[in-house]
Design an enzyme around this catalytic site. Sequence first.
Site, mmCIF file in Angstrom:
data_model
loop_
_atom_site.group_PDB
_atom_site.id
_atom_site.type_symbol
_atom_site.label_atom_id
_atom_site.label_comp_id
_atom_site.label_asym_id
_atom_site.label_seq_id
_atom_site.Cartn_x
_atom_site.Cartn_y
_atom_site.Cartn_z
ATOM 1 N N VAL A 195 26.596 -123.989 8.023
ATOM 2 C CA VAL A 195 25.246 -124.512 7.379
ATOM 3 C C VAL A 195 24.341 -123.229 7.140
ATOM 4 O O VAL A 195 23.895 -122.858 8.132
ATOM 5 C CB VAL A 195 24.655 -125.567 7.704
ATOM 6 C CG1 VAL A 195 23.506 -126.290 7.056
ATOM 7 C CG2 VAL A 195 25.781 -126.701 7.980
ATOM 8 N N HIS A 196 23.987 -122.812 5.998
ATOM 9 C CA HIS A 196 22.937 -121.679 5.938
ATOM 10 C C HIS A 196 22.206 -121.775 4.786
ATOM 11 O O HIS A 196 21.106 -120.958 4.757
ATOM 12 C CB HIS A 196 23.994 -120.480 6.092
ATOM 13 C CG HIS A 196 24.445 -119.838 4.790
ATOM 14 N ND1 HIS A 196 25.438 -120.554 4.033
ATOM 15 C CD2 HIS A 196 24.113 -119.191 3.518
ATOM 16 C CE1 HIS A 196 25.873 -120.172 2.999
ATOM 17 N NE2 HIS A 196 24.964 -119.179 2.492
ATOM 18 N N ARG A 197 22.360 -122.323 3.777
ATOM 19 C CA ARG A 197 21.940 -122.271 2.320
ATOM 20 C C ARG A 197 20.255 -122.968 2.615
ATOM 21 O O ARG A 197 20.063 -124.277 3.480
ATOM 22 C CB ARG A 197 22.264 -123.151 1.381
ATOM 23 C CG ARG A 197 23.430 -122.393 0.651
ATOM 24 C CD ARG A 197 24.175 -123.064 -0.397
ATOM 25 N NE ARG A 197 25.349 -122.381 -1.025
ATOM 26 C CZ ARG A 197 25.302 -121.153 -1.617
ATOM 27 N NH1 ARG A 197 24.050 -120.759 -2.145
ATOM 28 N NH2 ARG A 197 26.404 -120.440 -1.931
#
Length: 349
Positions: A195-197
């Site tokens: 998860v990075h956005r």
Amino acid sequence: MVHLLTIIGARPQIIKAAAFSRVVREQFAGRIEEHILHTGQHYDANMSEVFFRELGVPAPDYNLHVGSASHGVQTARMIEGIEAVLMQTRYDGVLVYGDTNSTLAAAVAASKLQIPIFHVEAGLRSYNMSMPEEINRIVCDRLSSLLFAPTATAVRNLEKEGMTRGVVQSGDVMYDNALYYETAALKDKFVLATVHRPANTDNEVHLRSIIRALQDIAKTGMEVVVPLHPRTKKRIEDLRLNTDDLRIIEPASFLEMLALEKNASVVLTDSGGVQKEAFFYGTPCVILRPETEWVEIIDAGAGILADADYERIIAAYRMLENKRMAFPHLFGDGHASEKIAEEILRFLE
């Protein structure tokens, strides 16, 4: 001899550049001389330097050390630095990858100086204009002389927007890398999650929902491995989210990530690159976004859009956990980099 400036700035671009640079060194030495400019968009060692070392990408000839800033400030600094390099040294063309602010800045700077732009991963569309990446890729496509589309869908997207000149269905350089670094698959009982956005990390409701879903999957006895992006880690700490049941690890190197993707039973991710790499290796994917530019994965039944919705994430995971599915060859033949080099030479020579 063609003098080419490759402009990169983020982790995925370093990985893509590795495939092309390897081919230039091994097959086009004496015909293409490649120099590399790193904007410094990703500057953390775990997110940048390790990929140069691991993949054998030549050290950058230029590094702008731009670092973090607002979109406008960061892009402006990049344009200023790239323009200075292009005015100082004459290049026959500029090669860019993907859809980051580095890509946009390179396209703007080069186009103003009338230097041909060659865009790898042209034609991708999510049709979500709230994504900075969508704006970047559209502008870059419009300014490019050669548009290297990885799939037939990307070619059709460009055609719908009136772009047919200079369009080449090249295949995907990431698939080149996946085959080059391929090792035996040993599918294991673990789930891989990334998860990075900002749409997920900067939205408390979204991040809580995703972490809750991962925690509940882990509570069924399935190990959930999470290579944690620095921004996501900080947000989780700030919100004091419970991750006790998750196996949190440092950001993985490219080769480590390939091994994780190949051996996981299911991948949950909001990353476009991870979606594709999972597909390359026959691993089904729950996509933590409302849409994807890689619609081929959805159409093939190998991925399900779940957004950041707890119920949809759990339902998608259960659907894919033991499902048998096909993974057709949609991303070329593993020789995209050679095709790109040949087309650039044909254009310039």
